[in-house]
Design a protein around this motif. Sequence first.
Motif, mmCIF file in Angstrom:
data_model
loop_
_atom_site.group_PDB
_atom_site.id
_atom_site.type_symbol
_atom_site.label_atom_id
_atom_site.label_comp_id
_atom_site.label_asym_id
_atom_site.label_seq_id
_atom_site.Cartn_x
_atom_site.Cartn_y
_atom_site.Cartn_z
ATOM 1 N N MET A 177 39.394 -5.318 -15.511
ATOM 2 C CA MET A 177 40.401 -4.471 -14.868
ATOM 3 C C MET A 177 40.206 -4.387 -13.362
ATOM 4 O O MET A 177 39.081 -4.349 -12.894
ATOM 5 N N ALA A 178 41.335 -4.326 -12.652
ATOM 6 C CA ALA A 178 41.232 -4.225 -11.196
ATOM 7 C C ALA A 178 40.611 -2.873 -10.831
ATOM 8 O O ALA A 178 40.853 -1.872 -11.511
ATOM 9 N N GLU A 179 39.844 -2.890 -9.772
ATOM 10 C CA GLU A 179 39.227 -1.642 -9.339
ATOM 11 C C GLU A 179 40.301 -0.717 -8.780
ATOM 12 O O GLU A 179 41.241 -1.171 -8.133
ATOM 13 N N LYS A 180 40.163 0.565 -9.033
ATOM 14 C CA LYS A 180 41.145 1.525 -8.523
ATOM 15 C C LYS A 180 40.994 1.689 -7.019
ATOM 16 O O LYS A 180 39.893 1.777 -6.503
ATOM 17 N N LYS A 181 42.152 1.768 -6.355
ATOM 18 C CA LYS A 181 42.117 2.004 -4.911
ATOM 19 C C LYS A 181 41.951 3.493 -4.638
ATOM 20 O O LYS A 181 42.552 4.328 -5.317
ATOM 21 N N ILE A 182 41.186 3.793 -3.588
ATOM 22 C CA ILE A 182 41.017 5.189 -3.165
ATOM 23 C C ILE A 182 41.975 5.440 -2.001
ATOM 24 O O ILE A 182 41.887 4.774 -0.968
ATOM 25 N N VAL A 183 42.923 6.370 -2.178
ATOM 26 C CA VAL A 183 43.890 6.624 -1.107
ATOM 27 C C VAL A 183 43.413 7.701 -0.144
ATOM 28 O O VAL A 183 43.813 7.732 1.020
ATOM 29 N N LEU A 184 42.569 8.584 -0.658
ATOM 30 C CA LEU A 184 42.094 9.686 0.189
ATOM 31 C C LEU A 184 40.663 10.009 -0.201
ATOM 32 O O LEU A 184 40.338 10.102 -1.383
ATOM 33 N N GLU A 185 39.823 10.166 0.824
ATOM 34 C CA GLU A 185 38.416 10.456 0.539
ATOM 35 C C GLU A 185 37.874 11.443 1.572
ATOM 36 O O GLU A 185 38.126 11.302 2.769
ATOM 37 N N ALA A 186 37.147 12.429 1.084
ATOM 38 C CA ALA A 186 36.465 13.363 1.975
ATOM 39 C C ALA A 186 34.972 13.235 1.731
ATOM 40 O O ALA A 186 34.532 13.183 0.583
ATOM 41 N N LYS A 187 34.218 13.149 2.834
ATOM 42 C CA LYS A 187 32.767 12.998 2.707
ATOM 43 C C LYS A 187 32.053 14.107 3.469
ATOM 44 O O LYS A 187 32.181 14.210 4.687
ATOM 45 N N ASP A 188 31.357 14.930 2.709
ATOM 46 C CA ASP A 188 30.446 15.908 3.285
ATOM 47 C C ASP A 188 31.121 16.820 4.322
ATOM 48 O O ASP A 188 30.635 16.963 5.447
ATOM 49 N N LEU A 189 32.218 17.424 3.911
ATOM 50 C CA LEU A 189 32.968 18.282 4.837
ATOM 51 C C LEU A 189 32.364 19.684 4.943
ATOM 52 O O LEU A 189 32.048 20.307 3.928
ATOM 53 N N LEU A 215 31.537 19.403 1.163
ATOM 54 C CA LEU A 215 32.503 19.042 0.103
ATOM 55 C C LEU A 215 32.804 17.542 0.078
ATOM 56 O O LEU A 215 32.999 16.919 1.128
ATOM 57 N N ASN A 216 32.840 16.983 -1.132
ATOM 58 C CA ASN A 216 33.201 15.575 -1.337
ATOM 59 C C ASN A 216 34.377 15.474 -2.295
ATOM 60 O O ASN A 216 34.490 16.267 -3.229
ATOM 61 N N LEU A 217 35.238 14.473 -2.044
ATOM 62 C CA LEU A 217 36.414 14.282 -2.900
ATOM 63 C C LEU A 217 36.914 12.850 -2.766
ATOM 64 O O LEU A 217 36.942 12.299 -1.663
ATOM 65 N N GLU A 218 37.304 12.262 -3.889
ATOM 66 C CA GLU A 218 37.960 10.945 -3.879
ATOM 67 C C GLU A 218 39.238 11.044 -4.687
ATOM 68 O O GLU A 218 39.226 11.547 -5.809
ATOM 69 N N ILE A 219 40.325 10.550 -4.127
ATOM 70 C CA ILE A 219 41.599 10.529 -4.859
ATOM 71 C C ILE A 219 42.007 9.082 -5.108
ATOM 72 O O ILE A 219 42.195 8.312 -4.153
ATOM 73 N N PHE A 225 38.919 9.985 5.078
ATOM 74 C CA PHE A 225 39.416 8.606 5.104
ATOM 75 C C PHE A 225 40.766 8.519 4.405
ATOM 76 O O PHE A 225 40.928 9.045 3.298
ATOM 77 N N TRP A 226 41.705 7.861 5.043
ATOM 78 C CA TRP A 226 42.991 7.554 4.412
ATOM 79 C C TRP A 226 43.025 6.046 4.215
ATOM 80 O O TRP A 226 42.975 5.288 5.203
ATOM 81 N N GLY A 227 43.098 5.609 2.965
ATOM 82 C CA GLY A 227 43.107 4.173 2.692
ATOM 83 C C GLY A 227 41.943 3.468 3.367
ATOM 84 O O GLY A 227 42.085 2.356 3.858
ATOM 85 N N GLY A 228 40.786 4.133 3.439
ATOM 86 C CA GLY A 228 39.586 3.537 4.008
ATOM 87 C C GLY A 228 39.449 3.713 5.519
ATOM 88 O O GLY A 228 38.433 3.353 6.098
ATOM 89 N N LYS A 229 40.481 4.272 6.179
ATOM 90 C CA LYS A 229 40.406 4.476 7.634
ATOM 91 C C LYS A 229 39.966 5.900 7.950
ATOM 92 O O LYS A 229 40.530 6.862 7.432
ATOM 93 N N ASN A 230 38.991 6.006 8.819
ATOM 94 C CA ASN A 230 38.454 7.312 9.184
ATOM 95 C C ASN A 230 39.389 8.006 10.173
ATOM 96 O O ASN A 230 39.483 7.610 11.337
ATOM 97 N N ILE A 231 40.084 9.050 9.722
ATOM 98 C CA ILE A 231 41.097 9.669 10.592
ATOM 99 C C ILE A 231 40.486 10.489 11.716
ATOM 100 O O ILE A 231 41.162 10.816 12.691
ATOM 101 N N THR A 232 39.207 10.816 11.579
ATOM 102 C CA THR A 232 38.581 11.595 12.655
ATOM 103 C C THR A 232 38.437 10.744 13.926
ATOM 104 O O THR A 232 38.216 11.276 15.006
ATOM 105 N N GLU A 233 38.613 9.430 13.788
ATOM 106 C CA GLU A 233 38.513 8.541 14.954
ATOM 107 C C GLU A 233 39.865 8.309 15.638
ATOM 108 O O GLU A 233 39.952 7.632 16.649
#
Length: 230
Positions: A1-13, A32-36, A71-79
Amino acid sequence: MAEKKIVLEAKDLYKSFPAGQGKDELHVLQGLNLEIEEGSITSIVGSSGSGKSTLLHILGGLDTADRGDVFWGGKNITEYKSDDLAEFRNRYIGFVFQFHHLLPEFTALENVAMPALIAGTSNKEAFARAQELLNLFGIEGRKNHRPTELSGGEQQRVSMARALMNHPKIILADEPTGNLDQDNTNIILDQLFELRDAVGVSVLLITHEKEIAERSDRILNLKKGILKPL
Ligand SMILES: Nc1ncnc2c1ncn2[C@@H]1O[C@H](COP(=O)(O)OP(=O)(O)O)[C@@H](O)[C@H]1O
Ligand SMILES: [Mg+2]
């Protein structure tokens, strides 16, 4: 099975607010951590004041964390610089709030078309899609009405249509049915689930209603600044 894409991720907020005079800081998010995953529907529950809205604003780039990354689609929005972030947000995220936040001086159709017009889509294309979305939510008959001329349920359906205007990857919804009766709540939720099935949009939903949360793929509880499966 194809790996699921992560559209939104929060790391250690982390996020704190200054409290009143003489009081300690309020530590709202604490690592806080979260993966969607793409196409998933996640509900977040938690007591009043636990930080649900704060989290949603940070995930949506409307507020910033003190520490940690989003991260949105793997891009760090804080940058991102604020202009770029606003543009990216307009395309990537669809927001639905408890109170509709529709622009009072514009009609339902214009409100729905607005995100696309801001993104530079032609009037013709934007209004055609806005019309389609109003049809989808069964409110095409109200397209020339302004928000004050619509019922609460109609206003919220217009908000949902607007959130979908730019084909977002994820809908962030903060108690979207908090002010609605059961019929309107069902219409909004049925539509969310149908949309997920039809176009694969992901949904992150804050709710205090157990029945709603139970329809989603997963329920997370926000407590003491972190998320845990309920
Ligand atoms: N801008 C702010 N300044 C100070 N305190 C805030 C601010 N925003 C939220 N808070 C506080 O942070 C806590 C979490 O708020 P919020 O995220 O709105 O909770 P919820 O949505 O779960 O009810 C609350 O105690 C609230 O009063
Ligand atoms: Mg809230």
